[in-house]
Scaffold this active site. Sequence first.
Site, PDB file in Angstrom:
ATOM      1  N   HIS A   1       0.879  -0.739   0.195  1.00 26.44           N
ATOM      2  CA  HIS A   1       0.051   0.055   0.279  1.00 26.44           C
ATOM      3  C   HIS A   1       1.048   0.949  -0.118  1.00 26.44           C
ATOM      4  O   HIS A   1       2.228   1.451  -0.092  1.00 26.44           O
ATOM      5  CB  HIS A   1      -0.685  -0.056   1.162  1.00 26.44           C
ATOM      6  CG  HIS A   1      -0.430   0.232   1.907  1.00 26.44           C
ATOM      7  ND1 HIS A   1      -0.842   0.699   3.360  1.00 26.44           N
ATOM      8  CD2 HIS A   1       0.934   0.699   2.789  1.00 26.44           C
ATOM      9  CE1 HIS A   1      -0.010   1.134   4.577  1.00 26.44           C
ATOM     10  NE2 HIS A   1       0.984   0.341   4.804  1.00 26.44           N
TER      11      HIS A   1
ATOM     12  N   CYS B   1       6.372   6.521   4.112  1.00 21.36           N
ATOM     13  CA  CYS B   1       4.647   5.978   3.435  1.00 21.36           C
ATOM     14  C   CYS B   1       3.964   5.910   2.757  1.00 21.36           C
ATOM     15  O   CYS B   1       3.601   5.393   2.124  1.00 21.36           O
ATOM     16  CB  CYS B   1       4.367   5.785   4.944  1.00 21.36           C
ATOM     17  SG  CYS B   1       4.998   4.964   6.313  1.00 21.36           S
TER      18      CYS B   1
ATOM     19  N   HIS C   1       3.480  -5.073   3.742  1.00 17.88           N
ATOM     20  CA  HIS C   1       3.497  -5.241   5.430  1.00 17.88           C
ATOM     21  C   HIS C   1       3.179  -7.094   5.289  1.00 17.88           C
ATOM     22  O   HIS C   1       2.454  -7.283   4.134  1.00 17.88           O
ATOM     23  CB  HIS C   1       2.654  -4.664   5.790  1.00 17.88           C
ATOM     24  CG  HIS C   1       2.699  -3.137   5.856  1.00 17.88           C
ATOM     25  ND1 HIS C   1       3.522  -2.622   7.099  1.00 17.88           N
ATOM     26  CD2 HIS C   1       2.201  -2.026   5.539  1.00 17.88           C
ATOM     27  CE1 HIS C   1       4.172  -1.263   7.039  1.00 17.88           C
ATOM     28  NE2 HIS C   1       3.144  -0.965   5.823  1.00 17.88           N
TER      29      HIS C   1
ATOM     30  N   GLU D   1       0.157  -4.000  11.929  1.00 22.07           N
ATOM     31  CA  GLU D   1       0.699  -3.535  10.555  1.00 22.07           C
ATOM     32  C   GLU D   1       2.869  -3.805  10.927  1.00 22.07           C
ATOM     33  O   GLU D   1       3.005  -4.016   9.561  1.00 22.07           O
ATOM     34  CB  GLU D   1       0.548  -1.544  10.346  1.00 22.07           C
ATOM     35  CG  GLU D   1       1.816  -1.782   8.842  1.00 22.07           C
ATOM     36  CD  GLU D   1       1.728   0.148   9.047  1.00 22.07           C
ATOM     37  OE1 GLU D   1       0.259   0.328   8.375  1.00 22.07           O
ATOM     38  OE2 GLU D   1       2.320   1.067   8.825  1.00 22.07           O
TER      39      GLU D   1
ATOM     40  N   HIS E   1      -1.407 -10.350  -1.198  1.00 28.13           N
ATOM     41  CA  HIS E   1      -0.593 -10.976  -2.133  1.00 28.13           C
ATOM     42  C   HIS E   1      -1.672  -9.713  -3.150  1.00 28.13           C
ATOM     43  O   HIS E   1      -1.087  -9.816  -4.607  1.00 28.13           O
ATOM     44  CB  HIS E   1      -0.672 -11.978  -2.776  1.00 28.13           C
ATOM     45  CG  HIS E   1       0.753 -12.351  -1.705  1.00 28.13           C
ATOM     46  ND1 HIS E   1       0.644 -13.308  -0.546  1.00 28.13           N
ATOM     47  CD2 HIS E   1       1.731 -12.578  -2.404  1.00 28.13           C
ATOM     48  CE1 HIS E   1       1.695 -13.744  -0.530  1.00 28.13           C
ATOM     49  NE2 HIS E   1       2.626 -13.210  -0.937  1.00 28.13           N
TER      50      HIS E   1
ATOM     51  N   HIS F   1       5.476  -0.210  -0.219  1.00 29.49           N
ATOM     52  CA  HIS F   1       5.023  -0.644   0.243  1.00 29.49           C
ATOM     53  C   HIS F   1       4.716  -1.748   0.624  1.00 29.49           C
ATOM     54  O   HIS F   1       3.490  -1.481   0.696  1.00 29.49           O
ATOM     55  CB  HIS F   1       6.108   0.293   1.673  1.00 29.49           C
ATOM     56  CG  HIS F   1       5.218   0.364   2.770  1.00 29.49           C
ATOM     57  ND1 HIS F   1       4.742   1.836   2.454  1.00 29.49           N
ATOM     58  CD2 HIS F   1       4.872   0.580   3.724  1.00 29.49           C
ATOM     59  CE1 HIS F   1       3.657   2.461   3.422  1.00 29.49           C
ATOM     60  NE2 HIS F   1       3.833   1.172   4.082  1.00 29.49           N
TER      61      HIS F   1
END
Length: 139
Positions: free
Chosen positions: A14, A23, A29, A128, A71, A27
Amino acid sequence: MYYLKASATFDSAHFLSGYNGKCANIHGHTWKTEVSVSAETLEETGEKRGMVIDFSDLKAAVRSLAKRFDHTLIFEKGSLCENTINALSDEGFSLTEVSFRPTAENFAKHFYEVLSADLPVKSVTVYETPDNCAEYKGD
């Protein structure tokens, strides 16, 4: 009061549109979603006697929701140019558009609202990272 918890993880990417920091870039998570349900009494009859709800039903609901975001590139509606969306789609990338900024806080509320339609959800916590999470509790 009785409480049950179930969790599921999903890996996704995201970015935070309009954010002034790292951010703002795409990137990823490994998100962990933890759902707590509650009831004041237990089922008194039938195969679910002595249960708040069947753990398998709770786990299935949480995993199903997490699977929708696994994914994929999650992006806020209006944050990507149509040409970018089309180019990524043409390359076969999985994209998931959401109506909210994809933060842990907003995911916690979104998951709470979705799951509350069928389950007695008390709270949803979204991690997160292993050390950072947001929690949303209903009324």
